[in-house]
Design a protein around this motif. Sequence first.
Motif, PDB file in Angstrom:
ATOM      1  N   CYS A  74      -6.461   3.868   0.081  1.00  0.00           N
ATOM      2  CA  CYS A  74      -5.058   4.260  -0.068  1.00  0.00           C
ATOM      3  C   CYS A  74      -4.318   4.471   1.248  1.00  0.00           C
ATOM      4  O   CYS A  74      -3.153   4.862   1.228  1.00  0.00           O
ATOM      5  CB  CYS A  74      -4.962   5.523  -0.926  1.00  0.00           C
ATOM      6  SG  CYS A  74      -5.447   5.240  -2.635  1.00  0.00           S
ATOM      7  N   ASN A  75      -4.967   4.223   2.381  1.00  0.00           N
ATOM      8  CA  ASN A  75      -4.269   4.445   3.650  1.00  0.00           C
ATOM      9  C   ASN A  75      -4.207   3.202   4.535  1.00  0.00           C
ATOM     10  O   ASN A  75      -4.090   3.305   5.746  1.00  0.00           O
ATOM     11  CB  ASN A  75      -4.869   5.635   4.410  1.00  0.00           C
ATOM     12  CG  ASN A  75      -6.319   5.428   4.805  1.00  0.00           C
ATOM     13  OD1 ASN A  75      -7.071   4.711   4.155  1.00  0.00           O
ATOM     14  ND2 ASN A  75      -6.715   6.088   5.888  1.00  0.00           N
ATOM     15  N   LEU A  76      -4.237   2.030   3.919  1.00  0.00           N
ATOM     16  CA  LEU A  76      -3.981   0.796   4.656  1.00  0.00           C
ATOM     17  C   LEU A  76      -2.474   0.554   4.667  1.00  0.00           C
ATOM     18  O   LEU A  76      -1.766   1.022   3.772  1.00  0.00           O
ATOM     19  CB  LEU A  76      -4.677  -0.390   3.979  1.00  0.00           C
ATOM     20  CG  LEU A  76      -6.202  -0.382   3.987  1.00  0.00           C
ATOM     21  CD1 LEU A  76      -6.733  -1.526   3.130  1.00  0.00           C
ATOM     22  CD2 LEU A  76      -6.732  -0.481   5.400  1.00  0.00           C
ATOM     23  N   PRO A  77      -1.962  -0.197   5.621  1.00  0.00           N
ATOM     24  CA  PRO A  77      -0.528  -0.513   5.599  1.00  0.00           C
ATOM     25  C   PRO A  77      -0.190  -1.346   4.362  1.00  0.00           C
ATOM     26  O   PRO A  77      -1.015  -2.134   3.884  1.00  0.00           O
ATOM     27  CB  PRO A  77      -0.312  -1.345   6.864  1.00  0.00           C
ATOM     28  CG  PRO A  77      -1.546  -1.215   7.680  1.00  0.00           C
ATOM     29  CD  PRO A  77      -2.643  -0.773   6.785  1.00  0.00           C
ATOM     30  N   SER A  86       2.274  -4.617  -1.979  1.00  0.00           N
ATOM     31  CA  SER A  86       1.007  -4.060  -2.418  1.00  0.00           C
ATOM     32  C   SER A  86       0.696  -2.856  -1.541  1.00  0.00           C
ATOM     33  O   SER A  86       0.611  -2.967  -0.323  1.00  0.00           O
ATOM     34  CB  SER A  86      -0.079  -5.138  -2.300  1.00  0.00           C
ATOM     35  OG  SER A  86      -1.229  -4.778  -3.006  1.00  0.00           O
ATOM     36  N   GLU A  87       0.514  -1.686  -2.159  1.00  0.00           N
ATOM     37  CA  GLU A  87       0.381  -0.425  -1.423  1.00  0.00           C
ATOM     38  C   GLU A  87      -1.053   0.055  -1.235  1.00  0.00           C
ATOM     39  O   GLU A  87      -1.315   0.903  -0.381  1.00  0.00           O
ATOM     40  CB  GLU A  87       1.156   0.678  -2.144  1.00  0.00           C
ATOM     41  CG  GLU A  87       2.626   0.373  -2.304  1.00  0.00           C
ATOM     42  CD  GLU A  87       3.327   1.410  -3.156  1.00  0.00           C
ATOM     43  OE1 GLU A  87       4.177   2.133  -2.605  1.00  0.00           O
ATOM     44  OE2 GLU A  87       3.012   1.506  -4.369  1.00  0.00           O
ATOM     45  N   VAL A  88      -1.979  -0.423  -2.061  1.00  0.00           N
ATOM     46  CA  VAL A  88      -3.376   0.000  -1.973  1.00  0.00           C
ATOM     47  C   VAL A  88      -4.273  -1.219  -2.162  1.00  0.00           C
ATOM     48  O   VAL A  88      -3.832  -2.260  -2.650  1.00  0.00           O
ATOM     49  CB  VAL A  88      -3.740   1.079  -3.027  1.00  0.00           C
ATOM     50  CG1 VAL A  88      -2.920   2.340  -2.808  1.00  0.00           C
ATOM     51  CG2 VAL A  88      -3.560   0.558  -4.443  1.00  0.00           C
ATOM     52  N   LEU A  89      -5.534  -1.070  -1.792  1.00  0.00           N
ATOM     53  CA  LEU A  89      -6.514  -2.132  -1.975  1.00  0.00           C
ATOM     54  C   LEU A  89      -7.595  -1.614  -2.919  1.00  0.00           C
ATOM     55  O   LEU A  89      -8.364  -0.710  -2.552  1.00  0.00           O
ATOM     56  CB  LEU A  89      -7.134  -2.515  -0.625  1.00  0.00           C
ATOM     57  CG  LEU A  89      -8.264  -3.540  -0.667  1.00  0.00           C
ATOM     58  CD1 LEU A  89      -7.752  -4.897  -1.141  1.00  0.00           C
ATOM     59  CD2 LEU A  89      -8.922  -3.654   0.693  1.00  0.00           C
ATOM     60  N   ILE A  90      -7.620  -2.148  -4.143  1.00  0.00           N
ATOM     61  CA  ILE A  90      -8.669  -1.714  -5.064  1.00  0.00           C
ATOM     62  C   ILE A  90      -9.964  -2.418  -4.699  1.00  0.00           C
ATOM     63  O   ILE A  90      -9.961  -3.532  -4.187  1.00  0.00           O
ATOM     64  CB  ILE A  90      -8.288  -1.912  -6.549  1.00  0.00           C
ATOM     65  CG1 ILE A  90      -8.000  -3.360  -6.872  1.00  0.00           C
ATOM     66  CG2 ILE A  90      -7.126  -1.035  -6.939  1.00  0.00           C
ATOM     67  CD1 ILE A  90      -7.823  -3.600  -8.361  1.00  0.00           C
ATOM     68  N   LEU A  91     -11.073  -1.732  -4.943  1.00  0.00           N
ATOM     69  CA  LEU A  91     -12.375  -2.232  -4.516  1.00  0.00           C
ATOM     70  C   LEU A  91     -13.168  -2.787  -5.694  1.00  0.00           C
ATOM     71  O   LEU A  91     -13.120  -2.249  -6.805  1.00  0.00           O
ATOM     72  CB  LEU A  91     -13.170  -1.118  -3.846  1.00  0.00           C
ATOM     73  CG  LEU A  91     -12.520  -0.489  -2.612  1.00  0.00           C
ATOM     74  CD1 LEU A  91     -13.415   0.604  -2.048  1.00  0.00           C
ATOM     75  CD2 LEU A  91     -12.223  -1.539  -1.557  1.00  0.00           C
ATOM     76  N   GLY A  92     -13.884  -3.861  -5.418  1.00  0.00           N
ATOM     77  CA  GLY A  92     -14.720  -4.470  -6.438  1.00  0.00           C
ATOM     78  C   GLY A  92     -15.835  -5.268  -5.797  1.00  0.00           C
ATOM     79  O   GLY A  92     -15.778  -5.622  -4.621  1.00  0.00           O
ATOM     80  N   ALA A  93     -16.844  -5.545  -6.588  1.00  0.00           N
ATOM     81  CA  ALA A  93     -17.956  -6.383  -6.159  1.00  0.00           C
ATOM     82  C   ALA A  93     -17.625  -7.825  -6.521  1.00  0.00           C
ATOM     83  O   ALA A  93     -17.253  -8.113  -7.659  1.00  0.00           O
ATOM     84  CB  ALA A  93     -19.247  -5.945  -6.847  1.00  0.00           C
TER      85      ALA A  93
END
Length: 115
Positions: A74-77, A86-93
């Motif tokens: 949640c703290n990437l530009p 796009s405000e966040v990067l969701i994580l996945g495999a």
Amino acid sequence: MNLTGIEEISISDFAKLNLVLGTILEASENLKANKPAYILKIDFGTKVGLKSTSAQITNYALEELIGRQVVAVCNLPSKKVAGFTSEVLILGAVSGKNVHLLRPDIELKNGTLIG
């Protein structure tokens, strides 16, 4: 470099990542994206709040994403993706062409920090 060829980082570098648990409230197709993608609105609790992202996770049906908990950085530009911020990067495999979203094995409060 480590054995996987990826640059190693320090624990203090890792600690800079704000990994947070949130719940997907809305999901729709990102019709402007070159590659199939969804626009997600995610509730990360009171400290982070509501954030949106565009994600290439179309191996999921839109309706199965609503109410699903996910982990995100949640703290990437912010980043423009096909005209969408796009405000966040969701994580996945990543497995082949599919992405399997990371989530806890029990439901937790939105805003729970991941460490």
